[in-house]
Design an enzyme around this catalytic site. Structure first.
Site, mmCIF file in Angstrom:
data_model
loop_
_atom_site.group_PDB
_atom_site.id
_atom_site.type_symbol
_atom_site.label_atom_id
_atom_site.label_comp_id
_atom_site.label_asym_id
_atom_site.label_seq_id
_atom_site.Cartn_x
_atom_site.Cartn_y
_atom_site.Cartn_z
ATOM 1 N N ASP A 202 50.076 40.829 -7.066
ATOM 2 C CA ASP A 202 50.571 39.620 -6.400
ATOM 3 C C ASP A 202 51.137 40.021 -5.042
ATOM 4 O O ASP A 202 51.116 41.197 -4.668
ATOM 5 C CB ASP A 202 51.636 38.917 -7.251
ATOM 6 C CG ASP A 202 51.635 37.398 -7.057
ATOM 7 O OD1 ASP A 202 51.493 36.953 -5.892
ATOM 8 O OD2 ASP A 202 51.765 36.676 -8.055
ATOM 9 N N ASP A 229 47.036 40.818 -1.183
ATOM 10 C CA ASP A 229 46.649 39.447 -0.874
ATOM 11 C C ASP A 229 45.236 39.256 -1.415
ATOM 12 O O ASP A 229 44.285 39.878 -0.927
ATOM 13 C CB ASP A 229 46.682 39.218 0.638
ATOM 14 C CG ASP A 229 46.316 37.783 1.031
ATOM 15 O OD1 ASP A 229 45.792 37.038 0.181
ATOM 16 O OD2 ASP A 229 46.542 37.417 2.202
ATOM 17 N N HIS A 248 43.192 26.843 -8.723
ATOM 18 C CA HIS A 248 43.386 25.401 -8.526
ATOM 19 C C HIS A 248 44.184 25.109 -7.254
ATOM 20 O O HIS A 248 44.163 23.988 -6.748
ATOM 21 C CB HIS A 248 44.044 24.756 -9.748
ATOM 22 C CG HIS A 248 45.509 25.028 -9.897
ATOM 23 N ND1 HIS A 248 46.348 24.213 -10.609
ATOM 24 C CD2 HIS A 248 46.309 26.033 -9.440
ATOM 25 C CE1 HIS A 248 47.580 24.672 -10.577
ATOM 26 N NE2 HIS A 248 47.576 25.782 -9.877
#
Length: 345
Positions: A202, A229, A248
């Site tokens: 992350d 990233d 999403h």
């Protein structure tokens, strides 16, 4: 609840229109620190007003509204206590909901207030606010990023066990949780499969916040914490890559970038597990069980420009990114599906 004012006989629709009032009441209580000020004791309105830096008369009106909602109770005139239902509003509660309440009722509230323009234009609320010269709550709140990290991926490990047990990890060796936030899902998988190694990937600030979960226990020797990233790079070395509630938040174009980065580091035996809501192809009647998924879809529209997708849309996105969809596995307890994919030959 009856409508305020005799404006319409359709009170159900009016109740829907007024539902934001509960959100605003909760937001005020959280931001003022009322639950923390009450703790396990009773306090007078005047005592609370001094602690919360609030106007006593106005605070009394809020406390009464909180009592009607079951969050506080008025034991004597102008004397209040926190109910068991209201305890999670405390920052120091073991099951604290404070960060989530502020995240939804404060930081994202003005995004939703621009939903109409988002639908008219296809722009995000942030883009619309920038065009109008409006500064968002997110940009002005000094604790915005800390609250975001406190909300994402920090639920107890046991909350993610349904996912960990739903897919067969027996033949796997190294699991990479991409955009895994606080590491709850990865910790759940590693705890149920002692033979596995893990990689939590992350942004640097999220990795820093996740460190306490993986220190001084069995997981510390089995899990690497990697700052990256995902739109730029995905680390090599895993045979199973997981993306839970990550894609999403992206448009199809941006999501495809992340997927191609995954494909570039995966061999033929590797698997990609996308854990997301899956929308039905059509919605022909009211369905309360689908509300969370469809509300999330509009939240993505307003906040990030992303979207929730149907099974067909997921398969199309995966195919365009160099993957073949293997199967969709519903995880009913969490209202999500595991979308298993492999690289296309």
């Amino acid at each position: 609840m009856s409508a305020i004012g005799n404006v319409t006989a359709n009170t159900e629709l009016v109740d829907m229109a007024m539902s934001y009032s509960r959100s605003c009441i909760l937001c005020a209580a959280a931001r003022l620190g009322i639950a923390d000020a009450l703790g396990n004791d009773e306090r007078t309105v005047e005592e609370l007003a001094q602690t919360c830096n609030a106007n006593a008369a106005s605070l009394y009106r809020l406390l009464r509204a909180l009592a009607v909602l079951g969050i506080t109770t008025e034991s004597a005139p102008h004397r209040f206590a926190l109910t068991p239902f209201g305890q999670p509003l405390r920052k120091d509660a073991p099951n604290s909901a404070w960060a989530s309440v502020v995240f939804w009722s404060d930081l994202l509230a003005d995004n939703w207030s621009h939903l109409t323009d988002c639908i008219r234009t296809g722009d995000t609320a942030m883009q619309i606010m920038q065009q109008q010269g409006i500064t968002s709550h997110w940009a002005t709140a000094p604790d915005a990023n800390a609250i975001f990290r406190a909300v994402m991926g920090t639920a107890p490990t046991e909350n993610y066990l349904p996912i960990a047990k739903r897919w067969d990890f027996a033949s796997r060796h190294v699991i990479a949780d991409l955009g895994g936030g606080g590491g709850s899902l990865l910790a759940a998988i590693l705890s149920t499969s002692p033979h596995l190694q893990g990689m939590l990937v992350d942004r640097p600030e999220s990795i820093e916040a996740a460190k306490p979960r993986f220190q001084n226990n069995d997981l510390s020797a089995r899990c690497k914490l990697i700052a990256a990233d995902l739109r730029t790079e995905v680390p090599r070395g895993a045979d199973t890559y997981i993306l839970k509630h990550v894609l999403h938040g992206y448009t199809d174009t941006a999501a495809a970038e992340v997927l191609r980065n995954c494909r570039d580091v995966m061999d033929a035996d590797a698997r990609l597990l996308i854990i997301e809501f899956v929308l039905p192809d059509i919605i022909s009647e009211p369905n309360p069980q689908l509300q969370r998924r469809l509300f999330s879809d509009l939240n993505m529209l307003a906040v990030t420009g992303g979207k929730e997708r149907s099974a067909a849309e997921w398969s199309t996105l995966l195919q365009a990114s160099g993957f073949t969809t293997v199967q969709f596995i519903p995880v009913a307890e969490m209202d999500v599906s595991i979308i298993e994919a492999r690289t296309s030959s």
